[in-house]
Write a protein that holds these residues in place. Structure first.
Motif, PDB file in Angstrom:
ATOM      1  N   THR A   1      -1.971  10.129   9.349  1.00 36.50           N
ATOM      2  CA  THR A   1      -0.674  10.815   9.379  1.00 36.50           C
ATOM      3  C   THR A   1      -0.530  11.708  10.606  1.00 36.50           C
ATOM      4  OG1 THR A   1      -1.530  12.705   8.125  1.00 36.50           O
ATOM      5  CG2 THR A   1      -0.561  10.897   6.861  1.00 36.50           C
ATOM      6  N   GLY A   2      -1.641  12.026  11.255  1.00 35.40           N
ATOM      7  CA  GLY A   2      -1.610  12.953  12.375  1.00 35.40           C
ATOM      8  C   GLY A   2      -1.047  12.328  13.635  1.00 35.40           C
ATOM      9  N   PRO A   3      -0.991  13.113  14.718  1.00 34.54           N
ATOM     10  CA  PRO A   3      -0.393  12.629  15.968  1.00 34.54           C
ATOM     11  C   PRO A   3      -1.192  11.520  16.631  1.00 34.54           C
ATOM     12  CG  PRO A   3      -1.366  14.803  16.273  1.00 34.54           C
ATOM     13  CD  PRO A   3      -1.387  14.529  14.804  1.00 34.54           C
ATOM     14  N   GLY A   4      -2.473  11.429  16.325  1.00 34.14           N
ATOM     15  CA  GLY A   4      -3.284  10.326  16.825  1.00 34.14           C
ATOM     16  C   GLY A   4      -3.536  10.382  18.324  1.00 34.14           C
ATOM     17  N   PRO A   5      -3.610   9.221  18.996  1.00 38.76           N
ATOM     18  CA  PRO A   5      -3.349   7.899  18.410  1.00 38.76           C
ATOM     19  C   PRO A   5      -4.567   7.318  17.696  1.00 38.76           C
ATOM     20  CG  PRO A   5      -3.783   7.653  20.748  1.00 38.76           C
ATOM     21  CD  PRO A   5      -3.828   9.124  20.467  1.00 38.76           C
ATOM     22  N   TYR A   6      -4.281   6.479  16.690  1.00 36.23           N
ATOM     23  CA  TYR A   6      -5.299   5.786  15.927  1.00 36.23           C
ATOM     24  C   TYR A   6      -4.962   4.296  15.905  1.00 36.23           C
ATOM     25  CZ  TYR A   6      -5.005  10.525  13.980  1.00 36.23           C
ATOM     26  OH  TYR A   6      -4.883  11.881  13.834  1.00 36.23           O
ATOM     27  N   THR A   7      -5.989   3.483  15.783  1.00 39.57           N
ATOM     28  CA  THR A   7      -5.802   2.048  15.582  1.00 39.57           C
ATOM     29  C   THR A   7      -6.400   1.699  14.229  1.00 39.57           C
ATOM     30  OG1 THR A   7      -5.872   1.534  17.942  1.00 39.57           O
ATOM     31  CG2 THR A   7      -6.359  -0.262  16.428  1.00 39.57           C
ATOM     32  N   VAL A   8      -5.595   1.107  13.359  1.00 37.65           N
ATOM     33  CA  VAL A   8      -6.034   0.768  12.005  1.00 37.65           C
ATOM     34  C   VAL A   8      -6.092  -0.747  11.844  1.00 37.65           C
ATOM     35  CG1 VAL A   8      -5.444   0.862   9.556  1.00 37.65           C
ATOM     36  CG2 VAL A   8      -5.161   2.900  10.979  1.00 37.65           C
ATOM     37  N   PHE A   9      -7.246  -1.236  11.378  1.00 35.93           N
ATOM     38  CA  PHE A   9      -7.430  -2.648  11.054  1.00 35.93           C
ATOM     39  C   PHE A   9      -7.403  -2.751   9.528  1.00 35.93           C
ATOM     40  CE2 PHE A   9      -9.684  -1.902  15.074  1.00 35.93           C
ATOM     41  CZ  PHE A   9      -9.075  -2.846  15.891  1.00 35.93           C
ATOM     42  N   ALA A  10      -6.208  -2.864   8.968  1.00 34.91           N
ATOM     43  CA  ALA A  10      -6.022  -2.785   7.519  1.00 34.91           C
ATOM     44  C   ALA A  10      -6.494  -4.062   6.820  1.00 34.91           C
ATOM     45  CB  ALA A  10      -4.556  -2.528   7.200  1.00 34.91           C
ATOM     46  N   ILE A  11      -7.016  -3.876   5.599  1.00 36.59           N
ATOM     47  CA  ILE A  11      -7.533  -4.984   4.795  1.00 36.59           C
ATOM     48  C   ILE A  11      -6.485  -5.374   3.754  1.00 36.59           C
ATOM     49  CG2 ILE A  11      -9.426  -5.764   3.329  1.00 36.59           C
ATOM     50  CD1 ILE A  11     -11.079  -3.421   4.441  1.00 36.59           C
ATOM     51  N   PRO A  12      -5.995  -6.617   3.746  1.00 36.35           N
ATOM     52  CA  PRO A  12      -4.972  -7.034   2.782  1.00 36.35           C
ATOM     53  C   PRO A  12      -5.522  -7.200   1.369  1.00 36.35           C
ATOM     54  CG  PRO A  12      -5.630  -8.894   4.118  1.00 36.35           C
ATOM     55  CD  PRO A  12      -6.334  -7.695   4.687  1.00 36.35           C
ATOM     56  N   ASN A  13      -4.613  -7.380   0.428  1.00 38.68           N
ATOM     57  CA  ASN A  13      -4.970  -7.394  -0.997  1.00 38.68           C
ATOM     58  C   ASN A  13      -6.065  -8.393  -1.356  1.00 38.68           C
ATOM     59  OD1 ASN A  13      -3.006  -5.443  -1.486  1.00 38.68           O
ATOM     60  ND2 ASN A  13      -1.436  -6.958  -1.971  1.00 38.68           N
TER      61      ASN A  13
ATOM     62  N   SER B   1       4.255   5.019  15.593  1.00 44.07           N
ATOM     63  CA  SER B   1       4.526   6.224  16.370  1.00 44.07           C
ATOM     64  C   SER B   1       3.254   6.989  16.689  1.00 44.07           C
ATOM     65  CB  SER B   1       5.506   7.130  15.612  1.00 44.07           C
ATOM     66  OG  SER B   1       4.945   7.557  14.378  1.00 44.07           O
ATOM     67  N   ASN B   2       2.205   6.781  15.908  1.00 41.30           N
ATOM     68  CA  ASN B   2       0.939   7.471  16.162  1.00 41.30           C
ATOM     69  C   ASN B   2      -0.229   6.510  16.354  1.00 41.30           C
ATOM     70  OD1 ASN B   2       0.865   6.641  13.490  1.00 41.30           O
ATOM     71  ND2 ASN B   2      -0.139   8.495  12.726  1.00 41.30           N
ATOM     72  N   GLY B   3       0.073   5.293  16.838  1.00 41.32           N
ATOM     73  CA  GLY B   3      -1.010   4.364  17.105  1.00 41.32           C
ATOM     74  C   GLY B   3      -0.622   2.907  16.989  1.00 41.32           C
ATOM     75  N   VAL B   4      -1.534   2.132  16.416  1.00 43.60           N
ATOM     76  CA  VAL B   4      -1.365   0.679  16.325  1.00 43.60           C
ATOM     77  C   VAL B   4      -1.875   0.212  14.970  1.00 43.60           C
ATOM     78  CG1 VAL B   4      -1.971  -1.556  17.350  1.00 43.60           C
ATOM     79  CG2 VAL B   4      -1.742   0.452  18.819  1.00 43.60           C
ATOM     80  N   LEU B   5      -1.200  -0.779  14.391  1.00 46.42           N
ATOM     81  CA  LEU B   5      -1.613  -1.354  13.113  1.00 46.42           C
ATOM     82  C   LEU B   5      -1.884  -2.837  13.272  1.00 46.42           C
ATOM     83  CD1 LEU B   5      -1.973  -1.280   9.997  1.00 46.42           C
ATOM     84  CD2 LEU B   5       0.508  -1.629   9.807  1.00 46.42           C
ATOM     85  N   TYR B   6      -3.012  -3.281  12.732  1.00 45.31           N
ATOM     86  CA  TYR B   6      -3.341  -4.703  12.627  1.00 45.31           C
ATOM     87  C   TYR B   6      -3.579  -5.026  11.153  1.00 45.31           C
ATOM     88  CZ  TYR B   6      -4.490  -4.823  17.674  1.00 45.31           C
ATOM     89  OH  TYR B   6      -4.457  -4.754  19.048  1.00 45.31           O
ATOM     90  N   PHE B   7      -3.383  -6.273  10.795  1.00 40.58           N
ATOM     91  CA  PHE B   7      -3.795  -6.795   9.497  1.00 40.58           C
ATOM     92  C   PHE B   7      -5.002  -7.696   9.746  1.00 40.58           C
ATOM     93  CE2 PHE B   7       0.196  -5.214   8.390  1.00 40.58           C
ATOM     94  CZ  PHE B   7       0.498  -5.392   7.040  1.00 40.58           C
ATOM     95  N   MET B   8      -6.083  -7.493   8.987  1.00 39.39           N
ATOM     96  CA  MET B   8      -7.223  -8.406   9.062  1.00 39.39           C
ATOM     97  C   MET B   8      -7.088  -9.468   7.969  1.00 39.39           C
ATOM     98  SD  MET B   8     -10.611  -6.228  10.022  1.00 39.39           S
ATOM     99  CE  MET B   8     -10.752  -5.323   8.494  1.00 39.39           C
ATOM    100  N   ARG B   9      -7.730 -10.585   8.189  1.00 42.86           N
ATOM    101  CA  ARG B   9      -7.763 -11.615   7.145  1.00 42.86           C
ATOM    102  C   ARG B   9      -8.933 -11.391   6.191  1.00 42.86           C
ATOM    103  NH1 ARG B   9      -4.277 -15.668   7.383  1.00 42.86           N
ATOM    104  NH2 ARG B   9      -3.152 -16.086   9.321  1.00 42.86           N
ATOM    105  N   ASP B  10      -9.975 -10.765   6.674  1.00 43.41           N
ATOM    106  CA  ASP B  10     -11.171 -10.513   5.865  1.00 43.41           C
ATOM    107  C   ASP B  10     -11.615  -9.064   6.056  1.00 43.41           C
ATOM    108  OD1 ASP B  10     -11.642 -13.432   5.156  1.00 43.41           O
ATOM    109  OD2 ASP B  10     -11.828 -13.518   7.345  1.00 43.41           O
TER     110      ASP B  10
END
Length: 243
Positions: free
Chosen positions: A121-133, A227-236
């Motif tokens: 939530t902060g100003p970052g920047p952060y890069t998140v490699f999110a894990i799907p359901n 606005s505070n970084g980058v978002l990716y979706f991972m497959r695994d």
């Protein structure tokens, strides 16, 4: 107290780690709680200082992909009514766009469960490699009682911390850094100091991730500006492991 990452966003060399660490989690919790208790408002990105944009991208969504137009005006599939994929708005922070994705419902619940929301939530920047359901469910099934069990909170915190890297690492920045490294992969430092490696497949040109044990995870989407970084979706899911 402003809560910020305390490490450089520059790629670093792989170092040795000792598996999932609960001690680091406890120390982080004490550091974050030091000045304002559980009040994280001092780390929130200020929306009034964020430049408004009209651009957006659609996030990956298996529900939208599963849609089949009904035949003879009758529902013929479990997903018979069209629903557009969830948008990711370029001028909104990571936590808002992640929470808006149906595909990241389990990841969102886990991030909230272990108290890591302030880090996105902060100003970052952060890069998140999110894990799907689906990947979260497969990962959770590997432990008795699942990852959300109270006894697993320390390990879950470390696993999720491995999905959060410091810096704004969109595809352009990654490809440029790898080109400067003569085609070799680069290492990004994640929340608890573990290194996640980023490579380009020489055959397909696709970006993929690996950990020090050589396990690989492919990306499901292009980089989504936040606005505070980058978002990716991972497959695994990709776990932090000892080198």
């Amino acid at each position: 107290m402003h809560v910020r990452f305390g490490f450089s966003s520059a790629p670093g060399a792989l170092t040795r780690f000792s598996g999932l660490r609960s001690g680091a989690v406890a120390l982080l919790g004490l550091a974050l709680a030091g000045c304002h208790g559980t009040d994280w408002s001092h780390n929130y990105q200020d929306s009034f200082e964020t430049k408004a944009k009209t651009s957006m991208s659609y996030m990956p969504d298996t529900v939208a992909d599963a849609f089949e137009k009904p035949k003879n005006n009758e529902p013929s599939t479990p997903v018979a009514y069209h629903r557009p994929a969830s948008p990711s708005y370029d001028d909104r922070p990571l936590d808002e766009n992640i929470a808006a994705s149906v595909e990241l419902a389990d990841y969102t619940a886990a991030i909230r469960h272990v108290g890591l929301v302030p880090w996105i939530t902060g100003p970052g920047p952060y890069t998140v490699f999110a894990i799907p359901n689906e990947a979260m469910e497969k990962l959770s099934a590997r432990w008795l009682g699942g990852l959300m069990a109270p006894a697993m909170k320390g390990q879950l915190t470390h696993i999720l911390g491995y999905t959060i890297a410091s810096g704004k690492w969109d595809e352009k920045a990654i490809r440029k850094a790898i080109a400067r490294n003569h085609g070799r992969g680069i290492g990004l430092k994640t929340l608890y100091g573990d290194i996640i490696s980023v490579h380009i497949d020489a055959r397909t040109g696709e970006i993929f991730l690996s950990n020090p044990a050589g396990q690989v995870a492919h990306l499901w989407s292009h980089s989504l500006p936040q606005s505070n970084g980058v978002l990716y979706f991972m497959r695994d899911a990709l776990l932090p492991v000892s080198h």
